[in-house]
Scaffold this motif. Structure first.
Motif, PDB file in Angstrom:
ATOM      1  N   TYR A  49      45.411  58.273   6.827  1.00  0.00           N
ATOM      2  CA  TYR A  49      46.755  58.551   6.264  1.00  0.00           C
ATOM      3  C   TYR A  49      47.824  58.299   7.321  1.00  0.00           C
ATOM      4  O   TYR A  49      48.825  57.648   7.101  1.00  0.00           O
ATOM      5  CB  TYR A  49      46.834  59.991   5.771  1.00  0.00           C
ATOM      6  N   TYR A 103      50.542  70.595   8.154  1.00  0.00           N
ATOM      7  CA  TYR A 103      50.981  70.386   6.758  1.00  0.00           C
ATOM      8  C   TYR A 103      51.893  71.514   6.286  1.00  0.00           C
ATOM      9  O   TYR A 103      52.905  71.281   5.645  1.00  0.00           O
ATOM     10  CB  TYR A 103      49.764  70.247   5.845  1.00  0.00           C
ATOM     11  N   ALA A 151      52.947  61.626   5.120  1.00  0.00           N
ATOM     12  CA  ALA A 151      51.729  62.133   5.763  1.00  0.00           C
ATOM     13  C   ALA A 151      50.592  62.347   4.780  1.00  0.00           C
ATOM     14  O   ALA A 151      49.623  63.030   5.078  1.00  0.00           O
ATOM     15  CB  ALA A 151      52.048  63.458   6.452  1.00  0.00           C
ATOM     16  N   GLY A 152      50.745  61.847   3.540  1.00  0.00           N
ATOM     17  CA  GLY A 152      49.729  62.181   2.545  1.00  0.00           C
ATOM     18  C   GLY A 152      49.931  63.600   2.045  1.00  0.00           C
ATOM     19  O   GLY A 152      48.978  64.297   1.714  1.00  0.00           O
ATOM     20  N   LEU A 153      51.172  64.062   2.011  1.00  0.00           N
ATOM     21  CA  LEU A 153      51.491  65.409   1.504  1.00  0.00           C
ATOM     22  C   LEU A 153      51.401  65.351  -0.020  1.00  0.00           C
ATOM     23  O   LEU A 153      52.322  64.897  -0.702  1.00  0.00           O
ATOM     24  CB  LEU A 153      52.889  65.835   1.951  1.00  0.00           C
ATOM     25  N   PHE A 154      50.258  65.808  -0.556  1.00  0.00           N
ATOM     26  CA  PHE A 154      49.969  65.610  -1.982  1.00  0.00           C
ATOM     27  C   PHE A 154      51.000  66.292  -2.884  1.00  0.00           C
ATOM     28  O   PHE A 154      51.449  67.402  -2.603  1.00  0.00           O
ATOM     29  CB  PHE A 154      48.574  66.147  -2.323  1.00  0.00           C
ATOM     30  N   LEU A 184      38.709  68.086   3.831  1.00  0.00           N
ATOM     31  CA  LEU A 184      39.877  67.206   3.870  1.00  0.00           C
ATOM     32  C   LEU A 184      39.714  66.211   2.721  1.00  0.00           C
ATOM     33  O   LEU A 184      38.656  66.157   2.103  1.00  0.00           O
ATOM     34  CB  LEU A 184      39.923  66.416   5.196  1.00  0.00           C
ATOM     35  N   PRO A 185      40.714  65.372   2.486  1.00  0.00           N
ATOM     36  CA  PRO A 185      40.519  64.324   1.475  1.00  0.00           C
ATOM     37  C   PRO A 185      39.381  63.378   1.879  1.00  0.00           C
ATOM     38  O   PRO A 185      39.048  63.258   3.066  1.00  0.00           O
ATOM     39  CB  PRO A 185      41.865  63.597   1.456  1.00  0.00           C
ATOM     40  N   PRO A 211      43.092  72.516   6.747  1.00  0.00           N
ATOM     41  CA  PRO A 211      44.380  72.502   7.457  1.00  0.00           C
ATOM     42  C   PRO A 211      45.276  73.664   7.013  1.00  0.00           C
ATOM     43  O   PRO A 211      45.314  73.994   5.829  1.00  0.00           O
ATOM     44  CB  PRO A 211      45.002  71.167   7.017  1.00  0.00           C
ATOM     45  N   ARG A 213      55.302  72.044  -4.504  1.00  0.00           N
ATOM     46  CA  ARG A 213      55.928  71.168  -3.499  1.00  0.00           C
ATOM     47  C   ARG A 213      57.031  70.322  -4.152  1.00  0.00           C
ATOM     48  O   ARG A 213      58.087  70.095  -3.574  1.00  0.00           O
ATOM     49  CB  ARG A 213      54.876  70.262  -2.858  1.00  0.00           C
ATOM     50  N   GLU A 250      46.204  62.189  10.925  1.00  0.00           N
ATOM     51  CA  GLU A 250      44.933  62.344  10.212  1.00  0.00           C
ATOM     52  C   GLU A 250      44.577  60.980   9.623  1.00  0.00           C
ATOM     53  O   GLU A 250      44.911  60.679   8.461  1.00  0.00           O
ATOM     54  CB  GLU A 250      45.077  63.390   9.104  1.00  0.00           C
ATOM     55  N   GLY A 281      47.559  73.475   3.961  1.00  0.00           N
ATOM     56  CA  GLY A 281      47.104  72.257   3.296  1.00  0.00           C
ATOM     57  C   GLY A 281      46.511  72.523   1.923  1.00  0.00           C
ATOM     58  O   GLY A 281      46.234  73.659   1.545  1.00  0.00           O
ATOM     59  N   THR A 282      46.298  71.434   1.202  1.00  0.00           N
ATOM     60  CA  THR A 282      45.778  71.515  -0.167  1.00  0.00           C
ATOM     61  C   THR A 282      44.392  72.132  -0.213  1.00  0.00           C
ATOM     62  O   THR A 282      44.082  72.958  -1.080  1.00  0.00           O
ATOM     63  CB  THR A 282      45.738  70.094  -0.763  1.00  0.00           C
ATOM     64  N   GLU A 283      43.528  71.806   0.756  1.00  0.00           N
ATOM     65  CA  GLU A 283      42.143  72.271   0.726  1.00  0.00           C
ATOM     66  C   GLU A 283      42.077  73.780   1.005  1.00  0.00           C
ATOM     67  O   GLU A 283      41.231  74.495   0.474  1.00  0.00           O
ATOM     68  CB  GLU A 283      41.291  71.505   1.741  1.00  0.00           C
TER      69      GLU A 283
HETATM   70  O1  6CS Z   1      48.614  67.350   1.105  1.00  0.00           O
HETATM   71  C1  6CS Z   1      47.851  68.059   1.731  1.00  0.00           C
HETATM   72  O2  6CS Z   1      48.014  69.280   1.865  1.00  0.00           O
HETATM   73  C2  6CS Z   1      46.585  67.392   2.322  1.00  0.00           C
HETATM   74  N1  6CS Z   1      46.846  66.003   2.554  1.00  0.00           N
HETATM   75  C3  6CS Z   1      46.137  65.313   3.445  1.00  0.00           C
HETATM   76  C4  6CS Z   1      46.341  63.841   3.591  1.00  0.00           C
HETATM   77  N2  6CS Z   1      45.269  65.882   4.276  1.00  0.00           N
HETATM   78  C5  6CS Z   1      44.976  67.318   4.259  1.00  0.00           C
HETATM   79  C6  6CS Z   1      46.115  68.080   3.578  1.00  0.00           C
HETATM   80  O3  6CS Z   1      45.675  69.402   3.275  1.00  0.00           O
END
Ligand code: 6CS
Length: 283
Positions: A51, A87, A104-107, A198-199, A156, A112, A48, A159-161
């Motif tokens: 990231y 994710y 991977a930008g896993l917030f 997404l971010p 995703p 978590r 993605e 995912g966070t969103e």
């Molecule tokens: O951490 C997450 O869940 C989110 N992080 C990124 C970089 N993209 C979408 C994802 O949902």
């Protein structure tokens, strides 16, 4: 799950995968020695941009893998190889030993943080939505999507969103799991979803590459926090996480960290303005 080399050839990968799979589990303090011997660390990524990204020739880039590659090189681990994962499958894969680290930008979020050992912050970003030009449904927040009973939003899986939309009250059947950015873009273009979230930097990257005047970016999504990721390690590998943090701190201090992430659009200052402790205790 597809595995991509950076410098190791495909043949090397087969050997590597076997080695990684058969190398006996090791105590926390010898994990780094194991990776040094192995010659690479196995990253989980999402592909993605900016990231994480995998080129047509399999070369892995993106801000998170580039930081990880440099840190591991300084730790004496020559290379990284990456596997693309959803994710929602990254933490289970890490816990099952399929990856050595998620970059991977896993917030960072409390649930978590309870499941993995995060490094100090690396990439910070707000949230965005991709919608049709003119934002016909007037979305500003995930709550706006919830209020409109005909609206659907893509995000995703795991995912966070997805979580933000569900927590804002969007019913499960109106939150559509989307496997990757290109699919999300197409689904908005075809009117199959009303928004794709997404971010900000990921949505901006999609928008730039699509070059479609019939699309619009809503950013930041009102009411959604700014998140930061860290490299996520198995909880038994805290010594490796600590070693990673030592090198990351040196790179933050020397400016090397900024040199790697800022060309991708990320702010080094944002990552350096907070800590894993603060982010993992956020309400
Ligand atoms: O951490 C997450 O869940 C989110 N992080 C990124 C970089 N993209 C979408 C994802 O949902």
């Amino acid at each position: 799950m597809k595995r991509f080399a950076t410098w190791a050839g495909v043949a090397g990968l087969a050997v590597a995968a076997t080695l990684a799979a058969t190398t006996p589990g090791s105590a926390d303090d010898s994990k780094l020695e194991q990776l040094k011997e192995q010659g690479f660390a196995r990253l989980a990524i999402a592909n993605e941009p900016p990231y994480t990204a995998v080129a047509a020739d399999g070369k892995v880039s993106g801000a998170a893998p580039d930081v990880a590659r440099e840190v591991f090189k300084r730790l004496g681990v020559a290379d990284v190889v990456a596997s693309i994962s959803e994710y929602g499958a990254m933490i289970p894969g890490l816990q099952a030993g399929r990856f050595d680290v998620v970059t991977a930008g896993l917030f960072m979020k409390p649930e978590r943080c309870a499941a993995v050992a995060y490094s100090e912050p690396v990439l910070c970003d707000a949230e965005a939505m991709l919608v049709k030009k003119g934002n016909p449904k007037g979305f500003k927040s995930y709550e706006d999507v919830a209020k409109d009973t005909s609206a659907t939003i893509g995000a995703p899986g795991g995912g966070t969103e997805e979580k933000l939309a569900l927590n804002a009250g969007v019913p499960r059947d109106r939150v559509i799991v989307v496997p990757d950015g290109q699919s999300g873009l197409k689904m908005v273009q075809d009117g199959r979803i009303d928004a794709y979230s997404l971010p900000v930097l990921s949505i901006n990257d999609l928008m730039k590459k699509a070059n479609d005047p019939n699309l619009e970016v809503i950013a930041p999504v009102q009411g959604a926090p700014v998140y930061c990721d860290g490299a996520a390690f198995n909880k038994k590998d805290t010594a490796l996480r600590d070693a990673f943090n030592v090198e990351l701190a040196k790179m933050k201090k020397s400016g090397e960290f900024a040199k790697i992430i800022e060309p991708y659009g990320f702010s080094a200052a944002a990552a350096m303005s907070t800590t894993t402790e603060k982010l993992c205790s956020a309400k």
